[in-house]
Design a protein around this motif. Structure first.
Motif, mmCIF file in Angstrom:
data_model
loop_
_atom_site.group_PDB
_atom_site.id
_atom_site.type_symbol
_atom_site.label_atom_id
_atom_site.label_comp_id
_atom_site.label_asym_id
_atom_site.label_seq_id
_atom_site.Cartn_x
_atom_site.Cartn_y
_atom_site.Cartn_z
ATOM 1 N N GLU A 30 0.781 -1.192 -0.050
ATOM 2 C CA GLU A 30 -0.052 0.177 0.249
ATOM 3 C C GLU A 30 0.904 1.165 -0.135
ATOM 4 O OE1 GLU A 30 -0.313 -2.215 2.417
ATOM 5 O OE2 GLU A 30 -2.102 -3.446 1.773
ATOM 6 N N LEU A 31 1.945 1.426 0.814
ATOM 7 C CA LEU A 31 2.825 2.446 0.922
ATOM 8 C C LEU A 31 3.649 2.664 -0.298
ATOM 9 C CD1 LEU A 31 4.115 2.025 4.555
ATOM 10 C CD2 LEU A 31 2.218 3.411 3.719
ATOM 11 N N VAL A 32 4.005 1.729 -1.230
ATOM 12 C CA VAL A 32 4.565 1.829 -2.165
ATOM 13 C C VAL A 32 3.935 2.285 -3.485
ATOM 14 C CG1 VAL A 32 5.897 0.519 -3.982
ATOM 15 C CG2 VAL A 32 6.549 -0.010 -1.794
ATOM 16 N N MET A 33 2.672 1.656 -3.476
ATOM 17 C CA MET A 33 1.624 2.046 -4.418
ATOM 18 C C MET A 33 1.338 3.760 -4.277
ATOM 19 S SD MET A 33 1.318 -0.039 -6.611
ATOM 20 C CE MET A 33 1.682 -1.844 -6.664
ATOM 21 N N LEU A 37 1.822 6.669 -6.824
ATOM 22 C CA LEU A 37 0.670 7.628 -7.096
ATOM 23 C C LEU A 37 0.980 9.106 -6.982
ATOM 24 C CD1 LEU A 37 -2.288 7.815 -8.283
ATOM 25 C CD2 LEU A 37 -2.981 7.772 -5.876
ATOM 26 N N ILE A 38 1.684 9.453 -5.971
ATOM 27 C CA ILE A 38 2.095 10.646 -5.435
ATOM 28 C C ILE A 38 2.976 11.249 -6.404
ATOM 29 C CG2 ILE A 38 3.025 12.182 -3.736
ATOM 30 C CD1 ILE A 38 1.724 10.753 -1.546
ATOM 31 N N SER A 39 3.857 10.491 -6.989
ATOM 32 C CA SER A 39 5.025 10.720 -7.929
ATOM 33 C C SER A 39 4.347 11.031 -9.311
ATOM 34 C CB SER A 39 5.953 9.700 -7.866
ATOM 35 O OG SER A 39 6.722 9.414 -6.652
ATOM 36 N N ALA A 55 9.690 14.037 -8.850
ATOM 37 C CA ALA A 55 8.818 12.965 -8.674
ATOM 38 C C ALA A 55 9.791 11.688 -8.598
ATOM 39 C CB ALA A 55 7.798 12.822 -9.772
ATOM 40 N N LEU A 56 10.821 11.645 -9.703
ATOM 41 C CA LEU A 56 11.771 10.371 -9.618
ATOM 42 C C LEU A 56 12.300 10.438 -8.356
ATOM 43 C CD1 LEU A 56 12.517 8.063 -11.260
ATOM 44 C CD2 LEU A 56 14.224 9.469 -12.171
ATOM 45 N N PHE A 57 13.096 11.534 -7.873
ATOM 46 C CA PHE A 57 13.862 11.609 -6.525
ATOM 47 C C PHE A 57 12.947 11.337 -5.407
ATOM 48 C CE2 PHE A 57 15.302 13.919 -2.803
ATOM 49 C CZ PHE A 57 16.413 13.476 -2.587
ATOM 50 N N PHE A 58 11.576 11.704 -5.359
ATOM 51 C CA PHE A 58 10.706 11.341 -4.291
ATOM 52 C C PHE A 58 10.770 9.855 -4.297
ATOM 53 C CE2 PHE A 58 6.261 10.507 -2.876
ATOM 54 C CZ PHE A 58 6.339 10.812 -1.833
ATOM 55 N N TRP A 59 10.212 9.484 -5.472
ATOM 56 C CA TRP A 59 9.724 7.919 -5.439
ATOM 57 C C TRP A 59 10.840 7.059 -5.006
ATOM 58 C CZ3 TRP A 59 10.465 3.488 -8.727
ATOM 59 C CH2 TRP A 59 9.187 2.294 -8.360
ATOM 60 N N ILE A 60 12.195 7.361 -5.647
ATOM 61 C CA ILE A 60 13.197 6.462 -5.279
ATOM 62 C C ILE A 60 13.667 6.430 -3.593
ATOM 63 C CG2 ILE A 60 15.921 6.080 -5.587
ATOM 64 C CD1 ILE A 60 15.137 6.776 -8.572
ATOM 65 N N THR A 61 13.468 7.673 -3.152
ATOM 66 C CA THR A 61 13.990 7.992 -1.899
ATOM 67 C C THR A 61 12.883 7.243 -0.851
ATOM 68 O OG1 THR A 61 12.894 10.094 -1.842
ATOM 69 C CG2 THR A 61 15.369 9.924 -2.010
ATOM 70 N N SER A 62 11.597 7.540 -1.242
ATOM 71 C CA SER A 62 10.530 6.623 -0.567
ATOM 72 C C SER A 62 10.396 5.475 -0.534
ATOM 73 C CB SER A 62 8.996 7.323 -0.798
ATOM 74 O OG SER A 62 8.812 6.968 -2.088
ATOM 75 N N VAL A 63 10.833 4.594 -1.686
ATOM 76 C CA VAL A 63 11.060 3.270 -1.977
ATOM 77 C C VAL A 63 12.302 2.719 -1.157
ATOM 78 C CG1 VAL A 63 11.453 1.261 -3.313
ATOM 79 C CG2 VAL A 63 9.983 3.157 -3.925
ATOM 80 N N ILE A 64 13.145 3.500 -0.828
ATOM 81 C CA ILE A 64 14.555 3.284 0.052
ATOM 82 C C ILE A 64 14.038 3.249 1.343
ATOM 83 C CG2 ILE A 64 16.809 3.994 0.518
ATOM 84 C CD1 ILE A 64 17.065 4.862 -2.458
ATOM 85 N N LEU A 65 13.454 4.165 1.879
ATOM 86 C CA LEU A 65 13.166 4.197 3.229
ATOM 87 C C LEU A 65 11.915 3.342 3.710
ATOM 88 C CD1 LEU A 65 13.003 8.245 3.520
ATOM 89 C CD2 LEU A 65 14.459 6.549 4.366
ATOM 90 N N LEU A 66 10.970 3.106 2.921
ATOM 91 C CA LEU A 66 10.138 1.911 2.903
ATOM 92 C C LEU A 66 10.585 0.385 3.006
ATOM 93 C CD1 LEU A 66 7.063 3.098 0.683
ATOM 94 C CD2 LEU A 66 7.407 3.331 3.327
#
Length: 99
Positions: A30-33, A37-39, A55-66
């Protein structure tokens, strides 16, 4: 039956596929999706390369943190939501109808 045969413990194999958590890219689904979606919304609304890069920076960093979060506990967001539902203090009462 002898006593040694009665004391033997029967082992049952529980396959890993029966209790595996639902993870996408190594993090909670759910968090990755949601971060994807936000990106995607950021790219669509921005309509330029700067917003696409952000958006790419946000998505990559959020996936790493998740993923780091999922290594600690694969259901950490559900645990956190359940923890927030608890009261800070529970008054000492024997029943709900006590005055």
């Amino acid at each position: 039956m002898s006593l040694s045969q009665e004391l033997l413990v029967r082992t049952v194999v529980i396959h890993r596929s029966l209790h595996r958590h639902t993870l996408v890219l190594g993090a909670e689904r759910e968090l990755v999706m949601s971060s994807a979606l936000i990106s995607f919304i950021l790219v669509v609304v921005g309509k330029d390369l700067v917003s696409a890069g952000a958006a790419l920076f946000f998505w990559i960093t959020s996936v790493i943190l998740l993923r780091m979060m999922a290594k600690e506990d694969p259901q950490m967001s559900q645990v956190w939501l359940r923890r927030n539902a608890y009261q800070t203090i529970y008054p000492a009462k024997s029943t709900p109808w006590r005055r």
